[in-house]
Scaffold this motif. Structure first.
Motif, short mmCIF file in Angstrom:
data_model
loop_
_atom_site.label_atom_id
_atom_site.label_comp_id
_atom_site.label_asym_id
_atom_site.label_seq_id
_atom_site.Cartn_x
_atom_site.Cartn_y
_atom_site.Cartn_z
N SER A 93 0.84 -1.20 0.00
CA SER A 93 0.00 0.00 0.00
C SER A 93 0.88 1.24 0.00
N LEU A 94 0.23 2.37 -0.29
CA LEU A 94 0.95 3.65 -0.27
C LEU A 94 1.52 3.92 1.12
N ASP A 110 -4.60 7.37 5.41
CA ASP A 110 -5.94 7.95 5.30
C ASP A 110 -5.94 9.00 4.20
N PRO A 111 -6.19 8.60 2.95
CA PRO A 111 -6.15 9.56 1.84
C PRO A 111 -7.26 10.60 1.89
N LEU A 123 -6.01 14.01 2.60
CA LEU A 123 -5.09 14.60 1.63
C LEU A 123 -5.80 15.66 0.79
N PRO A 124 -5.06 16.56 0.16
CA PRO A 124 -5.68 17.58 -0.70
C PRO A 124 -6.13 16.96 -2.02
N ALA A 125 -6.51 17.81 -2.97
CA ALA A 125 -6.95 17.34 -4.28
C ALA A 125 -5.85 16.55 -4.98
N SER A 126 -6.27 15.65 -5.87
CA SER A 126 -5.34 14.72 -6.52
C SER A 126 -4.15 15.38 -7.19
N TYR A 151 -0.98 5.10 -5.05
CA TYR A 151 -1.99 6.14 -4.79
C TYR A 151 -3.24 5.90 -5.63
N LYS A 152 -3.05 5.49 -6.89
CA LYS A 152 -4.20 5.21 -7.75
C LYS A 152 -5.06 4.09 -7.16
N GLN A 153 -4.40 3.09 -6.58
CA GLN A 153 -5.15 2.00 -5.96
C GLN A 153 -5.91 2.50 -4.72
N GLU A 154 -5.31 3.45 -4.00
CA GLU A 154 -5.96 3.99 -2.81
C GLU A 154 -7.24 4.74 -3.19
#
Length: 223
Positions: A9-10, A46-47, A50-53, A78-81
């Motif tokens: 994981s990230l 915990d994404p 986080l801010p915008a992608s 990150y894409k998987q998250e």
């Protein structure tokens, strides 16, 4: 030592890279200028915090460079998250915002430019100020305008213009000029030729001396 990022994981990739480099989120924040609370969100997995992608992708690129991990692995993790968690979007176009470091450099350049302009103004001001203390003084004698004149009155009004910051003496007697530099003085003549010495001195500069010969010739009274 390298990190095997396959099926991790990230959060795992991020924390293992931190541990490998013997860093914590506070120190990494200082090195990357990424806010600590965003790095803590990555560390806790915990994404949603986080801010915008677009911001996150930019942050991950910087983190990969500093921690020496594969950038593609971080981005893929990150894409998987974001498939599991709803994440923030910066807008319909989802473009990466302006680089904060570029903005800082622009602000720094603007500050330097303003400071340089301020220094230049101060230097120009000082140059004008010192010009009043250095260099060659000047004097314009209005009366008598010519040398070797003959007058019939025993008192003559001497007049002229100097720089108001310069010191003027006439025959070693100081004469004060007005704020515009103009001066006047009633001078008592003796019979015959009189040498009138105008001496002007600048505070830290040179001095000039001009001598005028004025001959006093009383009128002859005839019966």
């Amino acid at each position: 030592m390298t990190i095997n990022n396959e099926f991790k994981s990230l959060r795992e990739i991020f924390n293992e890279a931190l541990e490998l480099r013997n860093l914590d989120v506070k120190r990494l924040s200082e090195m990357t200028d990424i806010p600590v609370h965003y790095l803590s969100a990555l560390s806790s997995g915990d994404p949603r915090k986080l801010p915008a992608s677009p911001y996150v992708r930019g942050y991950l690129a910087k983190i990969a460079d500093v921690l020496k991990v594969d950038r593609d692995s971080l981005l893929e993790a990150y894409k998987q998250e974001i498939l599991l968690w709803p994440v923030k979007s910066s807008g319909p176009e989802d473009k990466l915002p302006l680089n904060r470091f570029a903005l800082k450099n622009k602000r720094r350049a603007a500050i330097i430019g303003v400071s340089a302009a301020g220094v230049l103004v101060v230097l120009i001001f000082l140059a004008f100020q010192f010009s009043g203390f250095l260099g060659n003084p000047k004097i314009e004698i209005i009366n008598p305008a010519e040398n070797n004149i003959v007058v019939n009155n025993q008192i003559i009004k001497l007049a002229g213009i100097i720089n108001s910051q310069d010191k003027l003496t006439i025959n070693n007697e100081e004469v004060l000029a007005k704020t515009d530099g103009r001066f006047e003085k009633d001078f008592l003549l003796q019979s015959g030729p009189n040498a009138v010495e105008f001496k002007v001195k600048r505070f830290l500069g040179k001095e000039i001396v001009i001598t005028k010969i004025i001959t006093y010739q009383p009128e002859t009274i005839t019966e």
